[in-house]
Design a protein around this motif. Structure first.
Motif, PDB file in Angstrom:
ATOM      1  N   GLN A  12      46.513  49.357  42.944  1.00  0.00           N
ATOM      2  CA  GLN A  12      47.132  48.292  42.142  1.00  0.00           C
ATOM      3  C   GLN A  12      47.327  47.029  42.984  1.00  0.00           C
ATOM      4  OE1 GLN A  12      47.252  48.884  39.055  1.00  0.00           O
ATOM      5  NE2 GLN A  12      48.233  50.818  38.485  1.00  0.00           N
ATOM      6  N   ASP A  13      47.821  47.193  44.205  1.00  0.00           N
ATOM      7  CA  ASP A  13      48.061  46.042  45.082  1.00  0.00           C
ATOM      8  C   ASP A  13      46.751  45.343  45.431  1.00  0.00           C
ATOM      9  OD1 ASP A  13      50.754  46.612  45.064  1.00  0.00           O
ATOM     10  OD2 ASP A  13      50.750  47.622  47.021  1.00  0.00           O
ATOM     11  N   ALA A  14      45.694  46.136  45.660  1.00  0.00           N
ATOM     12  CA  ALA A  14      44.411  45.548  46.051  1.00  0.00           C
ATOM     13  C   ALA A  14      43.829  44.686  44.933  1.00  0.00           C
ATOM     14  CB  ALA A  14      43.421  46.656  46.434  1.00  0.00           C
ATOM     15  N   VAL A  15      43.884  45.174  43.692  1.00  0.00           N
ATOM     16  CA  VAL A  15      43.384  44.361  42.578  1.00  0.00           C
ATOM     17  C   VAL A  15      44.208  43.085  42.451  1.00  0.00           C
ATOM     18  CG1 VAL A  15      42.992  44.243  40.089  1.00  0.00           C
ATOM     19  CG2 VAL A  15      42.503  46.363  41.304  1.00  0.00           C
ATOM     20  N   ARG A  16      45.514  43.208  42.550  1.00  0.00           N
ATOM     21  CA  ARG A  16      46.394  42.052  42.413  1.00  0.00           C
ATOM     22  C   ARG A  16      46.077  40.995  43.481  1.00  0.00           C
ATOM     23  NH1 ARG A  16      50.577  44.742  42.866  1.00  0.00           N
ATOM     24  NH2 ARG A  16      50.929  45.233  40.678  1.00  0.00           N
ATOM     25  N   GLU A  17      45.938  41.429  44.728  1.00  0.00           N
ATOM     26  CA  GLU A  17      45.672  40.496  45.821  1.00  0.00           C
ATOM     27  C   GLU A  17      44.274  39.882  45.703  1.00  0.00           C
ATOM     28  OE1 GLU A  17      46.301  42.810  49.309  1.00  0.00           O
ATOM     29  OE2 GLU A  17      48.417  43.216  48.826  1.00  0.00           O
ATOM     30  N   PHE A  18      43.295  40.699  45.369  1.00  0.00           N
ATOM     31  CA  PHE A  18      41.918  40.214  45.243  1.00  0.00           C
ATOM     32  C   PHE A  18      41.816  39.217  44.095  1.00  0.00           C
ATOM     33  CE2 PHE A  18      37.290  41.944  45.691  1.00  0.00           C
ATOM     34  CZ  PHE A  18      36.860  40.679  46.041  1.00  0.00           C
ATOM     35  N   LYS A  19      42.519  39.489  42.996  1.00  0.00           N
ATOM     36  CA  LYS A  19      42.489  38.591  41.846  1.00  0.00           C
ATOM     37  C   LYS A  19      43.061  37.222  42.210  1.00  0.00           C
ATOM     38  CE  LYS A  19      44.152  38.295  37.060  1.00  0.00           C
ATOM     39  NZ  LYS A  19      44.913  38.997  35.991  1.00  0.00           N
ATOM     40  N   LEU A  20      44.187  37.207  42.921  1.00  0.00           N
ATOM     41  CA  LEU A  20      44.781  35.946  43.352  1.00  0.00           C
ATOM     42  C   LEU A  20      43.828  35.172  44.254  1.00  0.00           C
ATOM     43  CD1 LEU A  20      48.470  37.050  44.064  1.00  0.00           C
ATOM     44  CD2 LEU A  20      47.695  35.480  42.273  1.00  0.00           C
ATOM     45  N   TYR A  21      43.166  35.899  45.174  1.00  0.00           N
ATOM     46  CA  TYR A  21      42.221  35.228  46.063  1.00  0.00           C
ATOM     47  C   TYR A  21      41.068  34.617  45.263  1.00  0.00           C
ATOM     48  CZ  TYR A  21      38.446  34.329  49.243  1.00  0.00           C
ATOM     49  OH  TYR A  21      37.424  33.705  49.904  1.00  0.00           O
ATOM     50  N   LEU A  22      40.517  35.381  44.310  1.00  0.00           N
ATOM     51  CA  LEU A  22      39.367  34.894  43.545  1.00  0.00           C
ATOM     52  C   LEU A  22      39.737  33.717  42.649  1.00  0.00           C
ATOM     53  CD1 LEU A  22      37.620  38.259  42.648  1.00  0.00           C
ATOM     54  CD2 LEU A  22      36.665  36.423  44.043  1.00  0.00           C
ATOM     55  N   GLN A  23      40.946  33.717  42.109  1.00  0.00           N
ATOM     56  CA  GLN A  23      41.361  32.568  41.297  1.00  0.00           C
ATOM     57  C   GLN A  23      41.293  31.283  42.120  1.00  0.00           C
ATOM     58  OE1 GLN A  23      45.185  34.145  40.084  1.00  0.00           O
ATOM     59  NE2 GLN A  23      44.465  34.516  37.986  1.00  0.00           N
ATOM     60  N   ASP A  24      41.719  31.369  43.369  1.00  0.00           N
ATOM     61  CA  ASP A  24      41.665  30.200  44.252  1.00  0.00           C
ATOM     62  C   ASP A  24      40.227  29.856  44.616  1.00  0.00           C
ATOM     63  OD1 ASP A  24      42.885  28.230  46.189  1.00  0.00           O
ATOM     64  OD2 ASP A  24      41.816  29.527  47.597  1.00  0.00           O
ATOM     65  N   LEU A  25      39.418  30.883  44.940  1.00  0.00           N
ATOM     66  CA  LEU A  25      38.024  30.640  45.318  1.00  0.00           C
ATOM     67  C   LEU A  25      37.243  30.024  44.157  1.00  0.00           C
ATOM     68  CD1 LEU A  25      35.814  31.057  47.534  1.00  0.00           C
ATOM     69  CD2 LEU A  25      35.293  33.236  46.392  1.00  0.00           C
ATOM     70  N   ILE A  26      37.458  30.529  42.949  1.00  0.00           N
ATOM     71  CA  ILE A  26      36.764  30.007  41.770  1.00  0.00           C
ATOM     72  C   ILE A  26      37.163  28.562  41.506  1.00  0.00           C
ATOM     73  CG2 ILE A  26      36.612  30.232  39.254  1.00  0.00           C
ATOM     74  CD1 ILE A  26      36.803  33.332  39.758  1.00  0.00           C
ATOM     75  N   ALA A  27      38.434  28.248  41.664  1.00  0.00           N
ATOM     76  CA  ALA A  27      38.879  26.856  41.471  1.00  0.00           C
ATOM     77  C   ALA A  27      38.185  25.931  42.469  1.00  0.00           C
ATOM     78  CB  ALA A  27      40.393  26.774  41.630  1.00  0.00           C
ATOM     79  N   ARG A  28      38.072  26.395  43.715  1.00  0.00           N
ATOM     80  CA  ARG A  28      37.379  25.581  44.722  1.00  0.00           C
ATOM     81  C   ARG A  28      35.900  25.417  44.375  1.00  0.00           C
ATOM     82  NH1 ARG A  28      38.293  28.476  50.189  1.00  0.00           N
ATOM     83  NH2 ARG A  28      39.294  30.162  49.037  1.00  0.00           N
ATOM     84  N   ARG A  29      35.283  26.492  43.876  1.00  0.00           N
ATOM     85  CA  ARG A  29      33.853  26.437  43.572  1.00  0.00           C
ATOM     86  C   ARG A  29      33.582  25.572  42.349  1.00  0.00           C
ATOM     87  NH1 ARG A  29      30.885  30.069  45.869  1.00  0.00           N
ATOM     88  NH2 ARG A  29      32.528  29.727  47.371  1.00  0.00           N
ATOM     89  N   LYS A  30      34.489  25.592  41.381  1.00  0.00           N
ATOM     90  CA  LYS A  30      34.321  24.713  40.222  1.00  0.00           C
ATOM     91  C   LYS A  30      34.399  23.248  40.648  1.00  0.00           C
ATOM     92  CE  LYS A  30      35.946  27.799  36.538  1.00  0.00           C
ATOM     93  NZ  LYS A  30      37.022  28.057  35.541  1.00  0.00           N
ATOM     94  N   ALA A  31      35.265  22.972  41.607  1.00  0.00           N
ATOM     95  CA  ALA A  31      35.399  21.602  42.099  1.00  0.00           C
ATOM     96  C   ALA A  31      34.190  21.183  42.932  1.00  0.00           C
ATOM     97  CB  ALA A  31      36.676  21.468  42.927  1.00  0.00           C
ATOM     98  N   HIS A  32      33.597  22.161  43.638  1.00  0.00           N
ATOM     99  CA  HIS A  32      32.444  21.874  44.502  1.00  0.00           C
ATOM    100  C   HIS A  32      31.388  22.972  44.302  1.00  0.00           C
ATOM    101  CE1 HIS A  32      34.787  18.784  46.547  1.00  0.00           C
ATOM    102  NE2 HIS A  32      35.778  19.654  46.647  1.00  0.00           N
ATOM    103  N   PRO A  33      30.604  22.902  43.224  1.00  0.00           N
ATOM    104  CA  PRO A  33      29.604  23.940  42.935  1.00  0.00           C
ATOM    105  C   PRO A  33      28.591  24.087  44.059  1.00  0.00           C
ATOM    106  CG  PRO A  33      29.918  22.483  41.050  1.00  0.00           C
ATOM    107  CD  PRO A  33      30.623  21.846  42.207  1.00  0.00           C
TER     108      PRO A  33
END
Length: 394
Positions: A179-200
Motif C-alpha cells: 500500500q505504501d509503495a503504490v502511494r509513494e510511487f503515485k505521488l512521484y509520478l504525478q510530479d513527473l507527469i506534470a514536469r513532462r507535460k510542461a516540457h514534452p
C-alpha cells in the motif's frame, strides 16, 4: 497434492516435482477456497484466448484482499494485466504504440552500453542480482520513461513491494509495504507527469510523453496513465531481473549447455527462450470464470478463480519432448512465459532483447563464472533469486 494456501517447505526451492504431480494426476486441481489450479498447456492456451469466458478483471477478488479503494486495489484494478476489453484493448493499444518495434530497436545501443558498463565495474565476487540482473531493467525502464538518474533509487523497492502483494498469502507487513509503495510511487509520478507535460520529450524515444499524448483514438485518464506507468515498471522490472538471474543460474548448472552456447553464440536467442521455459519468471497467472465451464472433464462454476500454472504448462510432455532437459537449441519452443492471446506480454520484444544482450555479453566476458551461493526470492507467483553470489574467472 499442491495447496497454494499451505505450501510444503521445499516448494520455493524446487516446485517442479509438485508441478509434475499436477500434470500427471490432477491437471485441474481444486483448492480449499473453491478455486482451481490448471497445469496443462492446452488448458492455459484455451483460457488465454477466450477473454469472454475467462476474465482478467479482479475487482471482486481484490476488494477483500486489498480493501476496496486502497492504493493496491486502485493499482491492480486499473493496470493493463487485470482488465478485459474494451478497457484492456484501449489501454493496450496506446501502450503498444509507445513500445513499438522501432522505439525498442533504438534502445539497443543504450542497452549494450549499460550492460558493458556493469560488466566493466563488476567486482570479482559479485551478487549477480544486485550488481547486474536487477540494475539492467531499472535503467532501461528509467530510460523508457526518461526518469532522471538521481530519481531512480526507490524504483526497485516500490516494484518488489507492489508485486509481492500479489502472493496467495500475505502478512500484514507485506500488505502495508505494498500500500505504501503504490502511494509513494503515485505521488512521484504525478510530479513527473506534470514536469513532462510542461516540457514534452521526443515521442519516438520517450514512452511517458507518448502515453501522455495518447493516440488518434484518445488519451488515457490520469489514473490510467499513472497506474500503467507503475505497471510498466513492475512488468518489466522483476520479470526481466528474474529472466537474467535465472538464466545465469541455469547455464551454470548445465555446463554442457553453457559450453554449447560459448561455441555457438548465435544460439543466444533460443537459449533465452529455453530459460523462459524451464525457469519462467512468472509461474502463475489468474483468471475468473464468467460462466459455468467444463475443463478437463470437471464442471467449474461461474465466478471461480483459476490459477494458471505456467511453470507446469512449460513442462507438459504433450507439448515438449524431454521437458526436464535444458536445451539451448530447442525448437520449436511454445512456452507460455509471456502468457498468450490478447493478454500476451506487451513488452515481450524488449524483455527478449534485454535477456539476449545481458546473458550473451556476460557469458562472453566471464565464460567460466561460478555460482557460489544462492537465495530464492520466496515467491509463488514469481520465480527468481533475491541473491546470487558468484566468483568471476575472466
Amino acid at each position: 497434492m499442491l495447496t497454494l494456501s499451505s505450501l510444503p517447505p521445499d516448494f520455493h526451492e524446487n516446485p517442479f516435482p509438485y508441478y509434475d504431480q499436477l500434470l500427471a494426476h490432477a491437471p485441474v486441481h481444486p483448492q480449499p477456497d473453491g478455486s482451481y489450479i490448471l497445469s496443462k498447456h492446452a488448458d492455459l492456451e484455451r483460457v488465454y484466448k477466450d477473454t469472454t469466458t475467462f476474465l482478467s478483471d479482479k475487482r471482486a477478488a481484490f476488494a477483500p484482499k486489498f480493501g476496496a479503494g486502497t492504493p493496491l486495489y486502485e493499482h491492480h484494478t486499473t493496470s493493463l494485466v487485470f482488465n478485459d476489453p474494451p478497457l484492456h484493448s484501449r489501454v493496450r493499444r496506446i501502450m503498444a504504440s509507445a513500445l513499438a518495434p522501432r522505439a525498442i530497436q533504438r534502445m539497443e545501443v543504450g542497452l549494450i552500453e549499460t550492460v558493458d558498463a556493469l560488466l566493466d565495474a563488476m567486482p570479482s565476487n559479485p551478487d549477480l542480482i544486485e550488481d547486474f540482473a536487477s540494475t539492467i531493467p531499472i535503467q532501461i525502464i528509467g530510460n523508457l520513461l526518461d526518469i532522471p538518474m538521481d530519481e531512480r533509487g526507490p524504483l526497485r523497492d516500490w516494484s518488489l513491494a507492489i508485486l509481492g502483494a500479489l502472493e496467495p498469502v500475505l502478512s500484514d507487513a507485506q500488505l502495508q509495504r505494498g500500500q505504501d509503495a503504490v502511494r509513494e510511487f503515485k505521488l512521484y509520478l504525478q510530479d513527473l507527469i506534470a514536469r513532462r507535460k510542461a516540457h514534452p520529450g521526443d515521442v519516438d524515444t520517450d514512452v511517458l510523453t507518448r502515453l501522455i499524448q495518447g493516440d488518434t483514438q484518445g488519451q488515457l485518464s490520469e489514473i490510467e496513465l499513472i497506474q500503467n506507468c507503475i505497471f510498466i515498471l513492475n512488468a518489466g522490472h522483476e520479470t526481466t531481473t528474474n529472466l537474467i538471474g535465472n538464466g545465469l543460474a541455469v547455464l551454470h548448472d548445465h555446463p554442457d549447455q553453457r559450453a554449447a552456447l560459448r561455441e555457438r553464440p548465435d544460439l543466444i536467442a533460443s537459449a533465452v527462450e529455453e530459460v523462459l521455459r524451464v525457469a519462467s519468471p512468472n509461474q502463475f497467472g489468474n483468471r475468473e470464470t464468467a460462466e459455468q465451464v467444463e475443463i478437463g472433464g470437471i464442471v467449474i462454476a461461474k465466478g471461480t478463480n483459476l490459477h494458471l500454472c505456467i511453470g507446469a504448462a512449460n513442462r507438459d510432455r504433450d507439448v515438449f519432448d524431454d521437458p526436464d532437459r535444458f536445451d539451448v537449441s530447442r525448437k520449436p519452443n511454445r512456452h507460455l512465459a509471456f502468457a498468450g492471446g490478447p493478454h500476451v506480454c506487451v513488452g515481450l520484444t524488449l524483455a527478449r532483447m534485454e535477456g539476449r544482450i545481458a546473458l550473451g555479453r556476460f557469458l562472453a566476458r566471464f565464460p567460466d563464472y561460478e555460482i557460489t551461493g544462492r537465495t530464492q526470492g520466496g515467491r509463488v507467483r514469481f520465480r527468481g533469486y533475491s541473491a546470487l553470489q558468484a566468483r568471476l574467472n575472466s
